[in-house]
Write an enzyme that holds these catalytic residues in place. Structure first.
Site, PDB file in Angstrom:
ATOM      1  N   PRO A 125       0.823  -1.196   0.000  1.00  0.00           N
ATOM      2  CA  PRO A 125       0.000   0.000   0.000  1.00  0.00           C
ATOM      3  C   PRO A 125       0.864   1.256   0.000  1.00  0.00           C
ATOM      4  O   PRO A 125       1.576   1.529   0.955  1.00  0.00           O
ATOM      5  CB  PRO A 125      -0.824  -0.104   1.285  1.00  0.00           C
ATOM      6  CG  PRO A 125      -0.741  -1.538   1.677  1.00  0.00           C
ATOM      7  CD  PRO A 125       0.571  -2.018   1.181  1.00  0.00           C
ATOM      8  N   GLU A 126       0.834   1.989  -1.099  1.00  0.00           N
ATOM      9  CA  GLU A 126       1.493   3.279  -1.202  1.00  0.00           C
ATOM     10  C   GLU A 126       0.392   4.338  -1.249  1.00  0.00           C
ATOM     11  O   GLU A 126      -0.755   4.051  -0.912  1.00  0.00           O
ATOM     12  CB  GLU A 126       2.354   3.342  -2.474  1.00  0.00           C
ATOM     13  CG  GLU A 126       3.333   2.193  -2.642  1.00  0.00           C
ATOM     14  CD  GLU A 126       4.202   2.340  -3.883  1.00  0.00           C
ATOM     15  OE1 GLU A 126       4.328   3.462  -4.393  1.00  0.00           O
ATOM     16  OE2 GLU A 126       4.757   1.334  -4.351  1.00  0.00           O
TER      17      GLU A 126
END
Length: 281
Positions: A2-3
């Site tokens: 998750p960015e």
DNA sequence: CGTGCCCCCTGTCAGC
DNA sequence: TGCTGACAGGGGGCAC
């Protein structure tokens, strides 16, 4: 993975459902996901009303309102494999595989924090601590205030490889390994180049392409390589638009040259040796 | 302070 | 088939 784009997608998904809802009860299944004692964490949430859900860097931020106690902010860092799933009461379908924290809402629905690797963290901060924490992060790359000139100036002060520079949350908030590599390829910049060696014209290309990649990734609801899901449990589709990440040996979509991989700071970097020359340009 | 390295933990996959 | 080691999107802490 998750960015920024994944956290943004999750935040938007929750924002469409959570504002106005009140927290009924909290179950802490894996206390190592918290800094605080589970009882303290739970009592901070129980009875609070959710005002809005947003994002800072790679973190999902839930703003809480509480008339009897000090309002707070729930900050969720998803680590490598964290999910924040909105589950309607009575929802069928497979249950979360590694539930860590369950936030039950008055009226029956539940927000589940699910995380097989448990690198994620959930924290509740008051406004003062939140501001202090937020100040440790760099600017939001999609904010209007984040300009090419600002990026150019910031790059000048560091000799660290540009790919590593982009991953440093104190410099720019929210960029992870996938989008750093994709932006560098689109900008024609070799990942190992010292940040300070990047000329203003190249920095401007990086600025433009970083923002383009992040906006496109948000539009695609993020990149699902394995674990990432939206709040609704869906996969993101930006994986179809990746040009270099994870593609060592495949032809560069721009010129056909075989893509290469190198390791910087123990993390893989992917690049085209022809489109991203080692010499500063 | 800037930088590089190690570790946290689990799952998956390549190679033997 | 089964075991072993390498590796994975992140980030905090420590040594230099």
């Amino acid at each position: 993975m998750p960015e920024l784009a994944e956290a943004e997608t999750i935040a938007r998904g929750l924002q469409s459902r959570l504002p106005g809802r009140e927290v009924d009860s909290v179950e802490v299944v894996r206390s190592d996901l918290l800094d605080a004692a589970p009882s303290e964490f739970s009592s901070s949430l129980e009875g609070a009303r959710i005002v809005e859900v947003g994002r800072r860097g790679k973190n999902v931020v839930v703003t809480l309102n509480d008339r009897t106690r000090q309002p707070g902010l729930l900050v969720v860092n998803l680590g490598m494999s964290g999910r924040l799933l909105f589950r309607e009461s009575g929802e069928s379908g497979p249950p979360p595989s590694h539930p860590g924290v369950l936030i039950h809402l008055c009226g029956g629905d539940t927000v589940v924090y699910d995380d097989p690797r448990r690198f994620g963290r959930l924290r509740i901060l008051d406004q003062e601590d939140y501001d202090r924490w937020s100040d440790t992060l760099g600017p939001e790359p999609l904010a209007a205030a984040f300009s090419a000139a600002q990026l150019t100036e910031a790059l000048a002060g560091s000799r660290t490889p540009i790919r590593s520079w982009l991953l440093d949350q104190r410099r720019v908030a929210g960029v992870g390994n996938i989008y750093a590599n994709e932006a560098l390829h689109r900008a024609g910049i070799h990942p190992a180049l010292p940040a300070s060696s990047i000329a203003p014209v190249a920095a401007a290309r990086l600025h433009r392409n970083l923002r383009r990649v992040l906006r496109d990734a948000i539009a695609a609801q993020g990149t699902t390589l394995r674990d990432y899901r939206t709040a609704q449990g869906w996969e993101g589709s930006y994986g179809r638009e990746l040009r270099v990440y994870g593609k060592e040996g495949e032809p560069c979509p721009g010129c056909g040259t075989a893509l290469e991989r190198l390791v910087l700071s123990n993390r893989s970097a992917f690049f085209c040796p022809a489109c991203q020359p080692r010499e500063p340009s």
